[in-house]
Design a protein around this motif. Structure first.
Motif, PDB file in Angstrom:
ATOM      1  N   PRO A 233      69.880  64.396  11.173  1.00 51.84           N
ATOM      2  CA  PRO A 233      70.745  63.312  10.669  1.00 51.84           C
ATOM      3  C   PRO A 233      70.191  61.910  10.925  1.00 51.84           C
ATOM      4  O   PRO A 233      70.680  60.944  10.336  1.00 51.84           O
ATOM      5  CB  PRO A 233      72.062  63.512  11.423  1.00 51.84           C
ATOM      6  N   LEU A 234      69.175  61.799  11.801  1.00 55.06           N
ATOM      7  CA  LEU A 234      68.609  60.492  12.087  1.00 55.06           C
ATOM      8  C   LEU A 234      67.374  60.206  11.242  1.00 55.06           C
ATOM      9  O   LEU A 234      66.840  59.092  11.282  1.00 55.06           O
ATOM     10  CB  LEU A 234      68.264  60.383  13.573  1.00 55.06           C
ATOM     11  N   ALA A 235      66.940  61.198  10.468  1.00 55.67           N
ATOM     12  CA  ALA A 235      65.799  60.989   9.586  1.00 55.67           C
ATOM     13  C   ALA A 235      66.237  60.184   8.372  1.00 55.67           C
ATOM     14  O   ALA A 235      67.235  60.506   7.722  1.00 55.67           O
ATOM     15  CB  ALA A 235      65.215  62.330   9.151  1.00 55.67           C
ATOM     16  N   GLN A 236      65.476  59.136   8.055  1.00 55.64           N
ATOM     17  CA  GLN A 236      65.846  58.246   6.960  1.00 55.64           C
ATOM     18  C   GLN A 236      65.200  58.716   5.656  1.00 55.64           C
ATOM     19  O   GLN A 236      64.005  59.034   5.620  1.00 55.64           O
ATOM     20  CB  GLN A 236      65.426  56.809   7.282  1.00 55.64           C
ATOM     21  N   VAL A 237      65.993  58.776   4.578  1.00 55.48           N
ATOM     22  CA  VAL A 237      65.485  59.270   3.298  1.00 55.48           C
ATOM     23  C   VAL A 237      65.295  58.159   2.274  1.00 55.48           C
ATOM     24  O   VAL A 237      64.536  58.334   1.316  1.00 55.48           O
ATOM     25  CB  VAL A 237      66.414  60.357   2.718  1.00 55.48           C
ATOM     26  N   TYR A 238      65.993  57.027   2.433  1.00 57.06           N
ATOM     27  CA  TYR A 238      65.815  55.887   1.547  1.00 57.06           C
ATOM     28  C   TYR A 238      65.578  54.632   2.386  1.00 57.06           C
ATOM     29  O   TYR A 238      66.173  54.454   3.455  1.00 57.06           O
ATOM     30  CB  TYR A 238      67.038  55.667   0.660  1.00 57.06           C
ATOM     31  N   SER A 239      64.721  53.759   1.880  1.00 57.06           N
ATOM     32  CA  SER A 239      64.425  52.496   2.553  1.00 57.06           C
ATOM     33  C   SER A 239      65.434  51.425   2.160  1.00 57.06           C
ATOM     34  O   SER A 239      66.243  51.611   1.239  1.00 57.06           O
ATOM     35  CB  SER A 239      63.025  52.032   2.160  1.00 57.06           C
ATOM     36  N   TYR A 240      65.341  50.294   2.819  1.00 51.71           N
ATOM     37  CA  TYR A 240      66.186  49.152   2.468  1.00 51.71           C
ATOM     38  C   TYR A 240      65.973  48.762   1.009  1.00 51.71           C
ATOM     39  O   TYR A 240      66.928  48.481   0.275  1.00 51.71           O
ATOM     40  CB  TYR A 240      65.861  47.966   3.393  1.00 51.71           C
ATOM     41  N   GLU A 241      64.709  48.767   0.568  1.00 53.72           N
ATOM     42  CA  GLU A 241      64.402  48.379  -0.804  1.00 53.72           C
ATOM     43  C   GLU A 241      65.019  49.366  -1.802  1.00 53.72           C
ATOM     44  O   GLU A 241      65.563  48.960  -2.845  1.00 53.72           O
ATOM     45  CB  GLU A 241      62.890  48.298  -1.005  1.00 53.72           C
ATOM     46  N   GLN A 242      64.944  50.653  -1.513  1.00 55.07           N
ATOM     47  CA  GLN A 242      65.533  51.649  -2.410  1.00 55.07           C
ATOM     48  C   GLN A 242      67.056  51.519  -2.457  1.00 55.07           C
ATOM     49  O   GLN A 242      67.670  51.583  -3.524  1.00 55.07           O
ATOM     50  CB  GLN A 242      65.121  53.052  -1.960  1.00 55.07           C
ATOM     51  N   LEU A 243      67.665  51.319  -1.298  1.00 53.97           N
ATOM     52  CA  LEU A 243      69.113  51.149  -1.255  1.00 53.97           C
ATOM     53  C   LEU A 243      69.537  49.887  -2.014  1.00 53.97           C
ATOM     54  O   LEU A 243      70.549  49.886  -2.716  1.00 53.97           O
ATOM     55  CB  LEU A 243      69.585  51.069   0.194  1.00 53.97           C
ATOM     56  N   SER A 244      68.742  48.841  -1.883  1.00 55.36           N
ATOM     57  CA  SER A 244      69.056  47.604  -2.598  1.00 55.36           C
ATOM     58  C   SER A 244      69.023  47.820  -4.105  1.00 55.36           C
ATOM     59  O   SER A 244      69.849  47.264  -4.840  1.00 55.36           O
ATOM     60  CB  SER A 244      68.060  46.504  -2.212  1.00 55.36           C
TER      61      SER A 244
END
Length: 430
Positions: A233-244
């Protein structure tokens, strides 16, 4: 490999076909045809024809009325509902009670507005009915695989007594869509992407297809799932740029984004990207909570779902639940003290519908007063769903949705877990 960056074609035939398939999977057409007629129970209006919603006239009398917005408590109260909408509510001496409306005797009970589950996965008509039965007369979807939530939303509009008023999220914006690509002709090109839904074009396409199918909100993720032992659950799948990019595409369609989040960095990236609500948020930092308060970002902790992990027969999930729950409770307590807007959601899924009253109870156990915990499932959630003038109170002009409970919820919030009666749009459920 990228996909065509043009928006999906607004094909009326395609949309009808896709949503007809969703309705078949959800069983909403069968539920609508099998819904009880108005004459089946007191408080039901005559059966309507065509697509007009069934709504009812009802007088709820004699109970103690709680208004979550003000905290006011009115004994021997009367709520008058006409055509599914509250006409008057207050002390008996101040309310004109019609002689021709059915009565619901609430003497010795407490009366509250119907509750709101701000994070729930409703895939079938049966699940929708169970959610209402447990007091969730309004809800926000946490996404479904094949647009079933959009079908449930339409069921609720025509037969409100069998489904909660729903804000639908459509399909999940996630790297691996799996079989969801089969749900829609406009998603099938994404099956060719070796790296999954990650490029700006692919992310925009999933958002735009959701909007074209009628989604009210967009659901995405920043971390992997806590409920699957093989995922971190702590592994990140999207970056800030992708979320933006996801948030920007949703905003172009006038919609907000709810984001599945666990890690401190993931939560921070999601909030900075401009999401409307943070879901789960176990390891959210104080810095991010401060930013949430500044931005007006809502927090849906789904304590019920995290608590449920501790009861899992899987040792990985059980240990995860035991570790995460106290951390999340502290995050909820801190968020409340900092003035972050907290809303209640059970994250019910997989055919098991948890009572929204349980989430209220867990919020209270995390440090909220009973009234503030109730507000998280009424007025605050109504604000998040942009239903603040319709839902969350029993006042003139609001929806005729109510629950009757056996006890004072300000003294014991656990009574909300098992409503004695539920009223939806002036229709009594049993």
């Amino acid at each position: 490999m990228c996909v065509d960056s043009a928006p999906p074609p607004p094909s009326r035939v395609t949309r009808r076909g896709v949503l007809a398939g969703a309705a078949a999977l959800a069983g909403t057409a069968a539920a609508l045809s099998a819904a009880p007629s108005a004459a089946a129970a007191p408080g039901h209006a005559p059966e309507s024809t065509g697509a007009a919603a069934r709504v009812g006239d009802l007088v709820i009398e004699g109970g103690t009325l709680l208004d979550p917005a003000t905290g006011a408590v009115t004994e021997d109260a009367v709520v008058v509902i006409r055509a599914g909408v509250v006409r008057e509510a207050g002390a008996r001496a101040r309310v004109e009670v019609p002689d021709d409306a059915p009565r619901l005797d609430a003497h010795g009970r407490w009366v509250l507005p119907g509750l709101v589950d701000a994070h729930i996965h409703l895939n079938t008509a049966a699940e929708a009915r169970e959610a209402v039965r447990q007091g969730a007369t309004s809800a926000r979807s946490g996404s479904t695989n094949f647009y079933q939530d959009i079908a449930v939303r339409e069921l609720a509009r025509q037969a409100p007594d069998v489904a909660p008023r729903l804000r639908a999220a459509g399909v999940f914006v996630t790297p691996d869509l799996g079989d969801t690509v089969l749900a829609d002709p406009d998603l099938t090109p994404l099956a060719r992407l070796k790296g999954g839904v990650r490029s700006a074009e692919a992310l925009r396409r999933v958002v735009e297809v959701n909007l074209a199918r009628g989604a009210d909100v967009i659901k995405t993720r920043v971390n992997e799932r806590a409920g699957l032992p093989e995922q971190d659950p702590l592994a990140q799948v999207y970056s800030y740029e992708q979320l933006s990019g996801i948030v920007a595409a949703a905003r172009r369609g006038g919609k907000g984004v709810l984001c599945h989040s666990y890690s401190a960095r993931g939560c921070d990236d999601a909030v900075r990207a401009g999401i409307r609500s943070l879901e789960h948020g176990v390891f959210v930092s104080e810095r991010t909570l401060y930013d949430m308060r500044r931005r007006g970002t809502y927090f849906t902790p789904t304590l019920t779902a995290i608590a449920g992990l501790a009861d899992s027969p899987n040792p990985v999930l059980a240990e995860r639940g035991r570790r995460y729950l106290p951390v999340l409770k502290e995050a909820v307590r801190t968020a409340h003290l900092m003035g972050v807007a907290l809303v209640a959601g059970t994250d019910s899924s997989g055919g098991r519908i948890e009572p929204i009253g349980r989430e209220v109870e867990l919020m209270h156990a995390s440090g909220l007063s009973a009234l503030d915990a109730i507000r998280a499932a009424t007025t605050r959630s109504a604000q998040l769903l942009d239903l603040q003038r319709t839902v969350g109170r029993l006042a003139r002009g609001f929806a005729g949705d109510a629950i009757v409970v056996d006890g004072d919820p300000l003294a014991d919030v656990s009574v909300l877990r098992t409503p004695l009666r539920v009223v939806r749009a002036g229709l009594t459920l049993w």
